[in-house]
Design a protein around this motif. Structure first.
Motif, mmCIF file in Angstrom:
data_model
loop_
_atom_site.group_PDB
_atom_site.id
_atom_site.type_symbol
_atom_site.label_atom_id
_atom_site.label_comp_id
_atom_site.label_asym_id
_atom_site.label_seq_id
_atom_site.Cartn_x
_atom_site.Cartn_y
_atom_site.Cartn_z
ATOM 1 N N MET A 169 10.149 45.744 31.356
ATOM 2 C CA MET A 169 10.580 45.921 32.701
ATOM 3 C C MET A 169 9.814 47.100 33.282
ATOM 4 O O MET A 169 9.356 47.974 32.554
ATOM 5 C CB MET A 169 12.080 46.177 32.742
ATOM 6 C CG MET A 169 12.886 45.054 32.127
ATOM 7 S SD MET A 169 14.645 45.308 32.285
ATOM 8 C CE MET A 169 14.817 45.074 34.037
ATOM 9 N N ALA A 225 9.936 49.934 36.617
ATOM 10 C CA ALA A 225 10.656 50.495 37.752
ATOM 11 C C ALA A 225 9.710 51.386 38.542
ATOM 12 O O ALA A 225 8.894 52.103 37.966
ATOM 13 C CB ALA A 225 11.845 51.309 37.267
ATOM 14 N N THR A 234 21.033 48.779 28.597
ATOM 15 C CA THR A 234 21.504 47.403 28.635
ATOM 16 C C THR A 234 23.023 47.382 28.529
ATOM 17 O O THR A 234 23.624 48.293 27.952
ATOM 18 C CB THR A 234 20.860 46.554 27.515
ATOM 19 O OG1 THR A 234 21.325 45.208 27.617
ATOM 20 C CG2 THR A 234 21.170 47.072 26.147
ATOM 21 N N GLU A 267 24.311 36.391 27.819
ATOM 22 C CA GLU A 267 23.872 36.944 29.097
ATOM 23 C C GLU A 267 24.332 38.385 29.229
ATOM 24 O O GLU A 267 25.400 38.751 28.740
ATOM 25 C CB GLU A 267 24.451 36.137 30.268
ATOM 26 C CG GLU A 267 23.973 34.714 30.311
ATOM 27 C CD GLU A 267 24.466 33.972 31.543
ATOM 28 O OE1 GLU A 267 24.641 34.610 32.599
ATOM 29 O OE2 GLU A 267 24.658 32.759 31.440
ATOM 30 N N ASP A 302 23.156 42.458 31.395
ATOM 31 C CA ASP A 302 22.439 43.158 32.457
ATOM 32 C C ASP A 302 21.621 44.296 31.875
ATOM 33 O O ASP A 302 22.067 44.988 30.955
ATOM 34 C CB ASP A 302 23.419 43.737 33.486
ATOM 35 C CG ASP A 302 24.153 42.662 34.250
ATOM 36 O OD1 ASP A 302 23.494 41.714 34.711
ATOM 37 O OD2 ASP A 302 25.390 42.761 34.391
ATOM 38 N N MET A 317 19.776 47.822 33.094
ATOM 39 C CA MET A 317 19.856 48.770 34.192
ATOM 40 C C MET A 317 18.748 49.801 34.069
ATOM 41 O O MET A 317 18.318 50.127 32.962
ATOM 42 C CB MET A 317 21.196 49.515 34.169
ATOM 43 C CG MET A 317 22.400 48.685 34.554
ATOM 44 S SD MET A 317 23.045 47.600 33.274
ATOM 45 C CE MET A 317 23.565 48.693 32.006
ATOM 46 N N THR A 358 20.554 53.406 40.809
ATOM 47 C CA THR A 358 20.522 52.402 39.748
ATOM 48 C C THR A 358 20.120 51.041 40.298
ATOM 49 O O THR A 358 20.542 50.661 41.383
ATOM 50 C CB THR A 358 21.912 52.296 39.089
ATOM 51 O OG1 THR A 358 22.272 53.566 38.547
ATOM 52 C CG2 THR A 358 21.920 51.264 37.969
ATOM 53 N N ALA A 359 19.315 50.324 39.517
ATOM 54 C CA ALA A 359 18.986 48.931 39.813
ATOM 55 C C ALA A 359 19.391 48.102 38.593
ATOM 56 O O ALA A 359 19.318 48.574 37.461
ATOM 57 C CB ALA A 359 17.497 48.770 40.087
ATOM 58 N N ILE A 360 19.832 46.885 38.835
ATOM 59 C CA ILE A 360 20.324 46.014 37.758
ATOM 60 C C ILE A 360 19.550 44.702 37.777
ATOM 61 O O ILE A 360 19.291 44.131 38.837
ATOM 62 C CB ILE A 360 21.826 45.734 37.929
ATOM 63 C CG1 ILE A 360 22.612 47.048 37.859
ATOM 64 C CG2 ILE A 360 22.315 44.749 36.869
ATOM 65 C CD1 ILE A 360 24.072 46.899 38.206
ATOM 66 N N CYS A 361 19.196 44.234 36.563
ATOM 67 C CA CYS A 361 18.526 42.949 36.398
ATOM 68 C C CYS A 361 19.324 42.131 35.383
ATOM 69 O O CYS A 361 19.548 42.574 34.261
ATOM 70 C CB CYS A 361 17.097 43.172 35.909
ATOM 71 S SG CYS A 361 16.193 41.640 35.633
ATOM 72 N N HIS A 362 19.782 40.961 35.787
ATOM 73 C CA HIS A 362 20.544 40.077 34.893
ATOM 74 C C HIS A 362 19.568 39.354 33.969
ATOM 75 O O HIS A 362 18.500 38.925 34.403
ATOM 76 C CB HIS A 362 21.335 39.064 35.715
ATOM 77 C CG HIS A 362 22.294 38.261 34.913
ATOM 78 N ND1 HIS A 362 23.472 38.790 34.431
ATOM 79 C CD2 HIS A 362 22.251 36.980 34.495
ATOM 80 C CE1 HIS A 362 24.101 37.854 33.743
ATOM 81 N NE2 HIS A 362 23.383 36.743 33.768
ATOM 82 N N PHE A 363 19.916 39.226 32.687
ATOM 83 C CA PHE A 363 19.061 38.511 31.745
ATOM 84 C C PHE A 363 19.860 37.482 30.967
ATOM 85 O O PHE A 363 21.075 37.588 30.834
ATOM 86 C CB PHE A 363 18.339 39.469 30.776
ATOM 87 C CG PHE A 363 19.255 40.234 29.868
ATOM 88 C CD1 PHE A 363 19.747 39.679 28.692
ATOM 89 C CD2 PHE A 363 19.618 41.542 30.176
ATOM 90 C CE1 PHE A 363 20.588 40.405 27.853
ATOM 91 C CE2 PHE A 363 20.448 42.276 29.333
ATOM 92 C CZ PHE A 363 20.924 41.704 28.169
#
Length: 66
Positions: free
Chosen positions: A1, A3, A19, A41, A43, A45, A54-59
């Motif tokens: 990832m 940022a 995570t 599943e 997230d 962060m 903060t930003a969040i990405c679902h995986f």
């Protein structure tokens, strides 16, 4: 990832990755390398050191044969 802190010339560009569940996936706190460990599943962060943004990405982790 990856940022990117804005503005690009901000004095503190330091971020930390995490995570939501290390039983599903691990993530290196500085580099942001996400590695699936179990099917499920969660997230990932990223949080800025300065300002606590903060930003969040679902995986989704799937089985290797899927």
């Amino acid at each position: 990832m990856k940022a990117t802190v804005q503005p690009i010339d901000a004095d503190n560009q330091t971020v930390a990755f995490s995570t939501s569940d290390q039983k599903l996936a691990t993530i290196t706190p500085v580099q942001g390398k996400l590695t699936g460990v179990a099917v499920g599943e969660g997230d990932a962060m990223v949080t800025t050191e300065d300002g606590g943004k903060t930003a969040i990405c679902h995986f989704v982790v799937t089985a290797a044969d899927e």
